[in-house]
Design an enzyme around this catalytic site. Structure first.
Site, PDB file in Angstrom:
ATOM      1  N   ARG A   1       0.844  -1.198   0.000  1.00  0.00           N
ATOM      2  CA  ARG A   1       0.000   0.000   0.000  1.00  0.00           C
ATOM      3  C   ARG A   1       0.881   1.251   0.000  1.00  0.00           C
ATOM      4  NH1 ARG A   1      -4.607  -0.203   4.473  1.00  0.00           N
ATOM      5  NH2 ARG A   1      -5.331   1.639   3.312  1.00  0.00           N
TER       6      ARG A   1
ATOM      7  N   CYS B   1      -1.765   5.369   9.329  1.00  0.00           N
ATOM      8  CA  CYS B   1      -2.093   4.165   8.579  1.00  0.00           C
ATOM      9  C   CYS B   1      -3.169   4.555   7.584  1.00  0.00           C
ATOM     10  CB  CYS B   1      -2.539   3.042   9.512  1.00  0.00           C
ATOM     11  SG  CYS B   1      -3.933   3.475  10.589  1.00  0.00           S
TER      12      CYS B   1
END
Length: 287
Positions: free
Chosen positions: A184, A241
């Protein structure tokens, strides 16, 4: 009862499960699941006497309304009322666990830790509990008698805004760490937010690297070495995150390593890309 620290083993919890000063909370949640599904999974099997909290309903406010990102912090009064309904007061030690190696339970740990409450994670979570012979039960849990849990504001010095992230990177005064999976970070995939990539200047620090292969936490020394290599030296570090949940795993690890309390970028990546005009980087961590 002696303070066990911020991480407890299944054997410790087994010996204190019925202690009146210990409350166990199951934070079972999936970003692609629903409250109905996770509550059913909890009722199918949980540590005896554990209460249940859901990230969406109990550990976050309304997305992009009550605060930045998909999981803004909840109203302190609402959170305190929920804890009181569960029969948890300010003097109890809360032991939080989940079934995903602490990546979700760490959110509850952080919320209680920064407001001065006694809290610990169960090392290895439900998986380790089962592996070490811990019993489980099913069905709804009989709630404790309602208690008084003090409502406290989320401390502003432990929370970072996107502006603080931007200025920290520009000044180079502390690292900004991305707790998401490396793919990611590299923009190879993005399952939840509309834009892939990472905050320019941030370092890749996947929460999974805080753990041994069996899902238990690495030692304080191992974690200190890991985070020192990432540039952590004090409490000015910022962690993010996707939406401020799994970044709490890195915050826990940094505390366990002895660096003090780093800061949570509350809205995280979901906030950073929400406006559509902030810079985005792709590719591997330059190291």
């Amino acid at each position: 009862m002696k303070d066990p620290g911020i991480l407890v083993e299944p054997a410790w919890l087994s010996g204190h499960l019925k202690h009146p000063g210990v409350a166990v909370i199951d934070v079972r949640w999936s970003p692609r699941g629903s409250y109905t599904v996770t509550k059913r999974e909890f009722e199918d099997e949980h540590i005896p006497g554990a209460a249940f909290l859901d990230v969406d309903r109990d550990l976050a406010g309304k997305p992009f309304v009550d605060g930045p990102g998909r999981h803004p912090l909840p109203d302190p009064d609402v959170f305190a009322a929920k804890m009181g309904v569960l029969g948890i007061d300010d003097e109890m030690l809360v032991v939080a666990y989940d079934d995903v190696r602490g990546s979700v339970a760490a959110r509850l740990w952080w919320m209680l830790w920064v407001t001065g409450h006694k809290v610990a994670l169960l090392d290895g979570g439900l998986e380790a509990w089962r592996a070490q012979g811990g019993g489980t039960e099913s069905g709804p849990v009989q709630p404790r008698e309602r208690a008084i849990f003090q409502s406290l504001p989320w401390p502003s010095d432990r929370i970072a805004t996107w502006g603080a992230v931007e200025s920290t990177i520009r000044a180079g005064t502390a690292p900004v760490l991305d707790a998401r999976a490396a793919e990611r970070y590299r923009a190879e995939t993005e399952p939840y937010d509309p834009v892939a990539g990472h905050i320019p200047g941030a370092r890749s620090a996947p929460w999974t690297d805080n753990l041994h292969e069996d899902g238990t936490f690495r030692s304080p020394g191992e974690l200190r070495e890991r985070y020192a290599e990432l540039g952590v030296a004090g409490d000015a570090t910022i962690c993010y995150c996707g939406s401020g949940v799994t970044s709490c795993h890195d915050l826990f690890a940094i505390t366990r390593a002895g660096f003090g309390d780093a800061r949570l970028y509350e809205g995280s990546w979901s906030d950073w890309v929400h406006e559509g005009d902030r810079p985005v980087a792709e590719g591997p961590d330059p190291g």
